[in-house]
Design a protein around this motif. Structure first.
Motif, PDB file in Angstrom:
ATOM      1  N   UNK A   1      58.347  82.853   0.764  1.00  0.00           N
ATOM      2  CA  UNK A   1      58.224  81.322   0.595  1.00  0.00           C
ATOM      3  C   UNK A   1      56.998  81.039  -0.234  1.00  0.00           C
ATOM      4  N   UNK A   2      55.831  81.953  -0.382  1.00  0.00           N
ATOM      5  CA  UNK A   2      54.754  81.795  -1.147  1.00  0.00           C
ATOM      6  C   UNK A   2      55.324  81.941  -2.505  1.00  0.00           C
ATOM      7  N   UNK A   3      56.152  82.764  -2.926  1.00  0.00           N
ATOM      8  CA  UNK A   3      56.553  82.803  -4.262  1.00  0.00           C
ATOM      9  C   UNK A   3      57.117  81.699  -4.715  1.00  0.00           C
ATOM     10  N   UNK A   4      58.121  81.250  -3.639  1.00  0.00           N
ATOM     11  CA  UNK A   4      59.100  79.974  -3.982  1.00  0.00           C
ATOM     12  C   UNK A   4      58.098  78.676  -4.024  1.00  0.00           C
ATOM     13  N   UNK A   5      57.168  78.788  -3.143  1.00  0.00           N
ATOM     14  CA  UNK A   5      56.083  77.430  -3.216  1.00  0.00           C
ATOM     15  C   UNK A   5      55.267  77.509  -4.507  1.00  0.00           C
ATOM     16  N   UNK A   6      54.926  78.796  -5.056  1.00  0.00           N
ATOM     17  CA  UNK A   6      54.257  78.824  -6.224  1.00  0.00           C
ATOM     18  C   UNK A   6      54.949  78.257  -7.445  1.00  0.00           C
ATOM     19  N   UNK A   7      56.223  78.872  -7.259  1.00  0.00           N
ATOM     20  CA  UNK A   7      57.047  78.368  -8.742  1.00  0.00           C
ATOM     21  C   UNK A   7      57.397  76.920  -8.743  1.00  0.00           C
ATOM     22  N   UNK A   8      57.920  76.233  -7.629  1.00  0.00           N
ATOM     23  CA  UNK A   8      58.268  74.971  -7.340  1.00  0.00           C
ATOM     24  C   UNK A   8      57.785  74.167  -6.213  1.00  0.00           C
ATOM     25  N   UNK A   9      56.446  73.865  -5.929  1.00  0.00           N
ATOM     26  CA  UNK A   9      56.148  73.345  -4.659  1.00  0.00           C
ATOM     27  C   UNK A   9      56.891  72.372  -4.075  1.00  0.00           C
TER      28      UNK A   9
ATOM     29  N   UNK B   1      58.838  71.709  -0.501  1.00  0.00           N
ATOM     30  CA  UNK B   1      58.608  70.749   0.576  1.00  0.00           C
ATOM     31  C   UNK B   1      59.828  70.049   0.703  1.00  0.00           C
ATOM     32  N   UNK B   2      60.578  69.910  -0.364  1.00  0.00           N
ATOM     33  CA  UNK B   2      62.177  69.167   0.039  1.00  0.00           C
ATOM     34  C   UNK B   2      62.780  70.164   0.668  1.00  0.00           C
ATOM     35  N   UNK B   3      62.999  71.419   0.637  1.00  0.00           N
ATOM     36  CA  UNK B   3      63.655  72.215   1.300  1.00  0.00           C
ATOM     37  C   UNK B   3      63.126  72.423   2.909  1.00  0.00           C
ATOM     38  N   UNK B   4      61.839  72.405   3.114  1.00  0.00           N
ATOM     39  CA  UNK B   4      61.555  72.336   4.336  1.00  0.00           C
ATOM     40  C   UNK B   4      61.871  71.034   5.205  1.00  0.00           C
TER      41      UNK B   4
ATOM     42  N   UNK C   1      59.999  60.746   4.092  1.00  0.00           N
ATOM     43  CA  UNK C   1      59.476  60.617   2.575  1.00  0.00           C
ATOM     44  C   UNK C   1      60.619  60.879   1.581  1.00  0.00           C
ATOM     45  N   UNK C   2      61.506  62.021   2.053  1.00  0.00           N
ATOM     46  CA  UNK C   2      62.392  62.573   1.110  1.00  0.00           C
ATOM     47  C   UNK C   2      63.746  61.587   1.396  1.00  0.00           C
ATOM     48  N   UNK C   3      64.025  60.965   2.352  1.00  0.00           N
ATOM     49  CA  UNK C   3      64.880  60.135   2.642  1.00  0.00           C
ATOM     50  C   UNK C   3      64.789  58.872   2.057  1.00  0.00           C
ATOM     51  N   UNK C   4      63.892  58.458   1.443  1.00  0.00           N
ATOM     52  CA  UNK C   4      63.512  57.192   0.772  1.00  0.00           C
ATOM     53  C   UNK C   4      63.651  57.442  -0.748  1.00  0.00           C
ATOM     54  N   UNK C   5      63.482  58.565  -1.127  1.00  0.00           N
ATOM     55  CA  UNK C   5      63.503  58.983  -2.713  1.00  0.00           C
ATOM     56  C   UNK C   5      63.932  60.111  -2.929  1.00  0.00           C
ATOM     57  N   UNK C   6      65.159  60.412  -3.440  1.00  0.00           N
ATOM     58  CA  UNK C   6      65.886  61.488  -3.978  1.00  0.00           C
ATOM     59  C   UNK C   6      64.786  62.463  -4.747  1.00  0.00           C
ATOM     60  N   UNK C   7      63.887  61.547  -5.459  1.00  0.00           N
ATOM     61  CA  UNK C   7      63.023  62.573  -6.276  1.00  0.00           C
ATOM     62  C   UNK C   7      61.762  63.080  -5.575  1.00  0.00           C
ATOM     63  N   UNK C   8      61.744  62.375  -4.175  1.00  0.00           N
ATOM     64  CA  UNK C   8      60.380  62.923  -3.583  1.00  0.00           C
ATOM     65  C   UNK C   8      59.342  62.505  -3.869  1.00  0.00           C
ATOM     66  N   UNK C   9      59.216  61.037  -4.536  1.00  0.00           N
ATOM     67  CA  UNK C   9      58.158  60.430  -5.150  1.00  0.00           C
ATOM     68  C   UNK C   9      57.173  59.632  -4.344  1.00  0.00           C
TER      69      UNK C   9
END
Length: 293
Positions: free
Chosen positions: A241-249, A253-256, A282-290
């Motif tokens: 998880x840490x590796x994934x979080x480090x590569x693309x935080x 967050x979106x996956x969790x 948050x991610x239901x409002x915007x597919x980009x997670x913005x």
């Protein structure tokens, strides 16, 4: 004819007298020759013998084979520990001095049998009263028999009899003692059985306690190993998880958030009362997670 008749008459009279002058001794017999009531000769060897015609001399035959005398009924004898027992025995004997035997019993075998029973009873009483029941039943039986034979031989030496052997057919307690002996034996067997049961129960508890101990140890070791494996797995998962979080935080967050949505809306009947502006959506409002942009 008169002469012939006379000779025939003489022959008829003389034949019994001549025949009575001979006698045959069997190999199984003694022959005592009497002359006018007195013992003249004792014939021990088999064969054909001559004597004077009766009544000048008579012959009496005696059995020289081994004879047996048995107890008419078991004799009651007290042992050294003052316990009554019933003894049934028999004796093997034979005549070795025909003249002395005749003087003692007038040649009557039944009188000799009666006398042998008395002698045997006295010898049994003398020897058994000096021994315990255990010595009589399971002790040195040969020594006991030798003592009885010796005593009987001393008593029969002067009556022309030789003792060959003495044997006990049966040794038993009297009826009154049997009950107490059986009760004592039953109590002893019960005690041994209870002792065996107690020992078995103790061994059973020991085995059961050892089995429970082994079970507890095995479960504890299994739980320890499971926790160790689970911890190693969690650590490995955390590293991933840490590796994934480090590569693309942001992706992490979106996956969790997707996992949270799946867990929250797993059932159609689930109802949530949440502020629409909550961070949860948050991610239901915007597919980009913005964040609502």
């Amino acid at each position: 004819m008169r002469k012939i008749f006379a000779w025939i008459l003489v022959a008829l009279v003389a034949y019994p007298m001549i025949a009575s002058t001979f006698f045959v001794v069997d190999q199984r017999q003694y022959a005592i020759v009497f002359a006018l009531g007195e013992v003249k000769e004792v014939v021990e060897q088999p064969g054909l013998y001559f004597k004077l015609p009766a009544p000048l001399q008579n012959v009496l035959f005696m059995d020289k084979r081994i004879l047996t005398t048995e107890s008419n009924e078991p004799d009651r004898i007290i042992t050294a520990e003052k316990m009554n027992i019933l003894v049934d025995a028999f004796v093997k004997w034979r005549v070795v001095d025909a003249k002395q035997f005749f003087v003692s019993f007038s040649g009557e075998e039944q009188r000799a049998q009666d006398r042998m029973q008395q002698i045997m009873k006295a010898a049994l009483n003398d020897e058994i009263t000096k021994r315990t029941v255990g010595e009589v039943i399971a002790g040195d039986r040969a020594k006991l028999m030798a003592g009885i034979v010796k005593k009987m031989s001393e008593e029969t030496a002067h009556i022309g009899i030789e003792i060959i052997d003495v044997r006990l057919k049966r040794v038993d307690y009297v009826e009154q003692i049997n009950t107490s002996v059986y009760e004592r034996m039953r109590a002893e067997r019960t005690r041994v059985a209870n002792e065996q049961r107690s020992t078995g129960a103790a061994e059973s508890e020991k085995i059961r306690a050892d089995a429970d101990k082994q079970r507890t140890i095995i479960l504890a070791e299994a739980f320890r190993d499971a926790e160790k494996i689970r911890g190693e797995g969690d650590a490995k998962a955390s590293r991933l998880y840490a590796q994934v979080f480090g590569q693309n935080p942001e992706f992490y967050k979106f996956y969790r958030s997707l996992e949270a949505y799946r867990a929250s809306f797993n059932n159609k009947s689930d109802v949530m009362v949440v502020d629409p502006s909550s961070e949860f959506f948050k991610y239901m409002k915007s597919s980009r997670g913005g964040g609502g942009k």
